[in-house]
Design a protein around this motif. Sequence first.
Motif, PDB file in Angstrom:
ATOM      1  N   THR A 284       0.855  -1.195   0.000  1.00 27.44           N
ATOM      2  CA  THR A 284       0.000   0.000   0.000  1.00 27.44           C
ATOM      3  C   THR A 284       0.882   1.233   0.000  1.00 27.44           C
ATOM      4  O   THR A 284       2.086   1.150   0.283  1.00 27.44           O
ATOM      5  CB  THR A 284      -0.894  -0.005   1.237  1.00 27.44           C
ATOM      6  OG1 THR A 284      -0.055   0.073   2.412  1.00 27.44           O
ATOM      7  CG2 THR A 284      -1.736  -1.277   1.308  1.00 27.44           C
ATOM      8  N   PRO A 285       0.330   2.410  -0.315  1.00 19.96           N
ATOM      9  CA  PRO A 285       1.128   3.643  -0.256  1.00 19.96           C
ATOM     10  C   PRO A 285       1.761   3.846   1.122  1.00 19.96           C
ATOM     11  O   PRO A 285       2.889   4.345   1.224  1.00 19.96           O
ATOM     12  CB  PRO A 285       0.115   4.738  -0.594  1.00 19.96           C
ATOM     13  CG  PRO A 285      -0.887   4.052  -1.455  1.00 19.96           C
ATOM     14  CD  PRO A 285      -1.006   2.673  -0.889  1.00 19.96           C
ATOM     15  N   GLU A 286       1.018   3.498   2.162  1.00 17.30           N
ATOM     16  CA  GLU A 286       1.582   3.658   3.512  1.00 17.30           C
ATOM     17  C   GLU A 286       2.783   2.731   3.699  1.00 17.30           C
ATOM     18  O   GLU A 286       3.804   3.117   4.320  1.00 17.30           O
ATOM     19  CB  GLU A 286       0.521   3.338   4.565  1.00 17.30           C
ATOM     20  CG  GLU A 286      -0.627   4.316   4.632  1.00 17.30           C
ATOM     21  CD  GLU A 286      -1.638   4.089   3.506  1.00 17.30           C
ATOM     22  OE1 GLU A 286      -1.541   3.025   2.825  1.00 17.30           O
ATOM     23  OE2 GLU A 286      -2.487   4.967   3.283  1.00 17.30           O
ATOM     24  N   GLU A 305       9.210   1.984  -8.257  1.00 20.89           N
ATOM     25  CA  GLU A 305       7.925   2.666  -8.389  1.00 20.89           C
ATOM     26  C   GLU A 305       7.850   3.459  -9.689  1.00 20.89           C
ATOM     27  O   GLU A 305       6.813   3.507 -10.356  1.00 20.89           O
ATOM     28  CB  GLU A 305       7.694   3.591  -7.190  1.00 20.89           C
ATOM     29  CG  GLU A 305       7.084   2.917  -5.978  1.00 20.89           C
ATOM     30  CD  GLU A 305       5.717   2.333  -6.276  1.00 20.89           C
ATOM     31  OE1 GLU A 305       4.790   3.088  -6.626  1.00 20.89           O
ATOM     32  OE2 GLU A 305       5.592   1.092  -6.202  1.00 20.89           O
ATOM     33  N   GLU A 309       4.981   2.702 -12.375  1.00 20.19           N
ATOM     34  CA  GLU A 309       4.038   3.771 -12.769  1.00 20.19           C
ATOM     35  C   GLU A 309       4.109   4.044 -14.261  1.00 20.19           C
ATOM     36  O   GLU A 309       3.080   4.252 -14.921  1.00 20.19           O
ATOM     37  CB  GLU A 309       4.351   5.037 -11.980  1.00 20.19           C
ATOM     38  CG  GLU A 309       3.971   4.942 -10.501  1.00 20.19           C
ATOM     39  CD  GLU A 309       4.293   6.208  -9.752  1.00 20.19           C
ATOM     40  OE1 GLU A 309       4.742   7.179 -10.410  1.00 20.19           O
ATOM     41  OE2 GLU A 309       4.114   6.230  -8.517  1.00 20.19           O
ATOM     42  N   ARG A 327       2.510  -4.349  -9.525  1.00 22.49           N
ATOM     43  CA  ARG A 327       2.522  -3.851  -8.150  1.00 22.49           C
ATOM     44  C   ARG A 327       3.728  -4.453  -7.413  1.00 22.49           C
ATOM     45  O   ARG A 327       4.160  -5.555  -7.710  1.00 22.49           O
ATOM     46  CB  ARG A 327       1.251  -4.248  -7.384  1.00 22.49           C
ATOM     47  CG  ARG A 327      -0.055  -3.763  -8.008  1.00 22.49           C
ATOM     48  CD  ARG A 327      -0.308  -2.293  -7.711  1.00 22.49           C
ATOM     49  NE  ARG A 327      -1.623  -1.887  -8.199  1.00 22.49           N
ATOM     50  CZ  ARG A 327      -1.864  -1.455  -9.410  1.00 22.49           C
ATOM     51  NH1 ARG A 327      -0.876  -1.382 -10.302  1.00 22.49           N
ATOM     52  NH2 ARG A 327      -3.083  -1.091  -9.778  1.00 22.49           N
TER      53      ARG A 327
END
Length: 426
Positions: A284-286, A305, A309, A327
């Motif tokens: 997750t982003p966190e 990342e 992306e 991911r």
Amino acid sequence: MMEILKKIDDLLIGWGVSPSRADMLDQFIAFALILAVAFLADALCRKILLKVVAQLVKKTKATWDDIVFDRKVMVHLSRMVAPVIIYLFVPLAFVEVGSSAMDFIRRICLIYIIITFLSFVNSFLKAVYSVYSEKEQFRDRPLKGMLQTMQVILWLVGGIVVVGELIGRDPLSLLAGLGASAAILMLVFKDSIMGFVSGVQLSANDMLKVGDWIEMPKYGANGTVIEVTLNTVKVRNWDNTITTIPPYLLVSDSFQNWRGMRESGGRRVKRSINIDMTSVRFCTPEMLAKYRKIQLLKDYVEQTEEVIEKYNVENGIDNSILVNGRRQTNLGVFRAYLTAYLKSLPDVNQELTCMVRQLQPTDRGIPIELYFFCALKDWVPYEGVQADVFDHVLAIIPEFDLQVFQSPSGRDFQRVLPAASEEKGA
């Protein structure tokens, strides 16, 4: 010598001995004088000459001469003085050449000279072995086996010569006669012959040296080679027990020699940890923000990342569903961290293979294997580095939201059973 015998006769007759008895006694008196001279020369060599030479040897800078005297090589050589004098001068005492007494005495002296000479050569070989076994370039050579081989040949040939003198036959004829009994000799000296041939093969092919760590489970050997002789190879196991193996078994059977590991740049570590498959998930982003704060992972997370992306944008991926596109997973980031961690350790040889890989999942989870080479090859430091690495690995696994797979223990059942009982009562 005839004049000496005549003077002895005259002296005996002057003392009242009859001429016939004087003729018989003069030879024995002359023989006694020869014995006295021989033993006097022997005493002079041992008490004076050897001590003077030993003092001179101690003043030299060379060490080989000290070892020669320490091994009593010259003492054995000095023991030949008396029998040589007796052997040479006995014919002068016994004028009659065909005298049986003279022949017997000379034969005994010759046998003693041969045995003393063999002892001298044997001591000299031991001294040479002592000199070269202490040299660094020869410590890993099977010198003991070569010494024993030469000793066997020396005493075998010497024994044949002595037997030939005892029975009055030419030693060469005895050696020729041994050809007929070669089969018996090969049977008697089977182990020595096989040990010698095997020792030559081990040395020529550089298969084994003193100081090598070998492993031969079939014969219970797992330790350091401490001695290679004609008939045995002694291995000091790690529990300080001694295993003896015939050299020919090391040629006919297979054994593992760890010398290549010692001569290489490192000692291999190959160990895995099982990860619970239910704890593997997408990041997750966190979680990614948390991983960016880890110094060894910051560059990896950002670069990965960017690539992900870019891929998702170029392919129009719908990010609302995690299955779509690419991911990062917490397990993948964990593997990247372990790789970076191993490459940062000074005790890991970076020139040899260093990787973290995922093995075939089993009913005990996903094995994550660490494969690298420790630069410290001695047993205790090597185990220390290995333990430190896996202590760290086990401690940081929860930081990646992963769990180690562990079979249920009694404590797990103690926690589960009360909870199940409460649910059943409710």
